[in-house]
Design a protein around this motif. Sequence first.
Motif, PDB file in Angstrom:
ATOM      1  N   ARG A 265      -8.488 120.258  31.320  1.00 42.11           N
ATOM      2  CA  ARG A 265     -10.185 120.292  30.702  1.00 42.11           C
ATOM      3  C   ARG A 265     -10.671 121.702  31.397  1.00 42.11           C
ATOM      4  NH1 ARG A 265     -11.370 115.876  28.001  1.00 42.11           N
ATOM      5  NH2 ARG A 265     -10.083 113.868  28.490  1.00 42.11           N
ATOM      6  N   GLY A 266      -9.647 122.647  31.573  1.00 39.38           N
ATOM      7  CA  GLY A 266     -10.139 123.828  32.170  1.00 39.38           C
ATOM      8  C   GLY A 266      -9.962 123.982  33.827  1.00 39.38           C
ATOM      9  N   PRO A 267     -10.672 124.997  34.247  1.00 30.69           N
ATOM     10  CA  PRO A 267     -10.432 125.519  35.705  1.00 30.69           C
ATOM     11  C   PRO A 267     -11.506 124.841  36.690  1.00 30.69           C
ATOM     12  CG  PRO A 267     -11.388 127.249  34.672  1.00 30.69           C
ATOM     13  CD  PRO A 267     -11.205 126.254  33.547  1.00 30.69           C
ATOM     14  N   ARG A 268     -11.586 123.522  36.655  1.00 28.24           N
ATOM     15  CA  ARG A 268     -12.473 122.924  37.723  1.00 28.24           C
ATOM     16  C   ARG A 268     -11.884 121.927  38.648  1.00 28.24           C
ATOM     17  NH1 ARG A 268     -15.321 119.367  32.724  1.00 28.24           N
ATOM     18  NH2 ARG A 268     -13.650 117.973  32.260  1.00 28.24           N
ATOM     19  N   GLY A 269     -12.710 121.797  39.645  1.00 30.30           N
ATOM     20  CA  GLY A 269     -12.055 120.682  40.959  1.00 30.30           C
ATOM     21  C   GLY A 269     -10.726 121.365  41.266  1.00 30.30           C
ATOM     22  N   ARG A 270      -9.842 120.321  41.440  1.00 25.84           N
ATOM     23  CA  ARG A 270      -8.499 120.457  42.103  1.00 25.84           C
ATOM     24  C   ARG A 270      -7.640 121.416  41.099  1.00 25.84           C
ATOM     25  NH1 ARG A 270      -5.228 114.971  41.796  1.00 25.84           N
ATOM     26  NH2 ARG A 270      -5.456 114.668  39.534  1.00 25.84           N
ATOM     27  N   ALA A 271      -7.903 121.351  39.804  1.00 29.83           N
ATOM     28  CA  ALA A 271      -7.051 122.088  38.847  1.00 29.83           C
ATOM     29  C   ALA A 271      -7.390 123.814  38.987  1.00 29.83           C
ATOM     30  CB  ALA A 271      -7.366 121.802  37.502  1.00 29.83           C
TER      31      ALA A 271
END
Length: 204
Positions: free
Chosen positions: A50-56
């Motif tokens: 789901r994209g570059p957010r949070g831990r990812a």
Amino acid sequence: MRSPIDLTHRADEVAPLLLGWVLRRGEVALRLTEVEAYLGLDDPASHAYRGPRGRAATMFRAPGCLYVYLSYGVHRMANIVCSPAGSASAVLLRAGEVVAGVEIARHRRGRDEEPANHPVARLASGPGNLGAVLGLDLADDGARLGVEFSLEPGDSPSRTVMVGPRTGISHAVDWPLRFWLADEPSVSPYRRSPRASRPAEDRL
């Protein structure tokens, strides 16, 4: 001497090449025996789907970074980011054979039980145990290979490289993206998640 691994390729290409290589942190070193590939935005099982957010967000960095995250609030898992920056392709390190620093590894695994109860072959079996043996902390997220962590050539894999579905995930469960060395006692058992989607929903 084995040729260096080009981490700019996709995780499913890099993953089998990592088998037999040695990941070292300080006095502890592991010969990698089991890995899984995660394909970023194209992979519904990936944290980066789901994209570059949070831990990812770390997965979208340049190849050669470590993506370290907490699983079930307990286990620290290690991934090697590969592919060009922004691709979010990464290889989960699932198991390894401790080839240096065995007593340190036993101590790190023995916080909740007698360290001597851990056979050497099983010390780093499973991604949570591998993370424990390396002494991983969430502060290691984003660390680059070649500084505190190093990836070194080991013996060329003399055993057959096996391929099968990834373990314990609930999406894309039948994609053949788990790679391991045959007949290695450190390899973790396959477990299909009870929450797994139906095969018809899984297409590589």
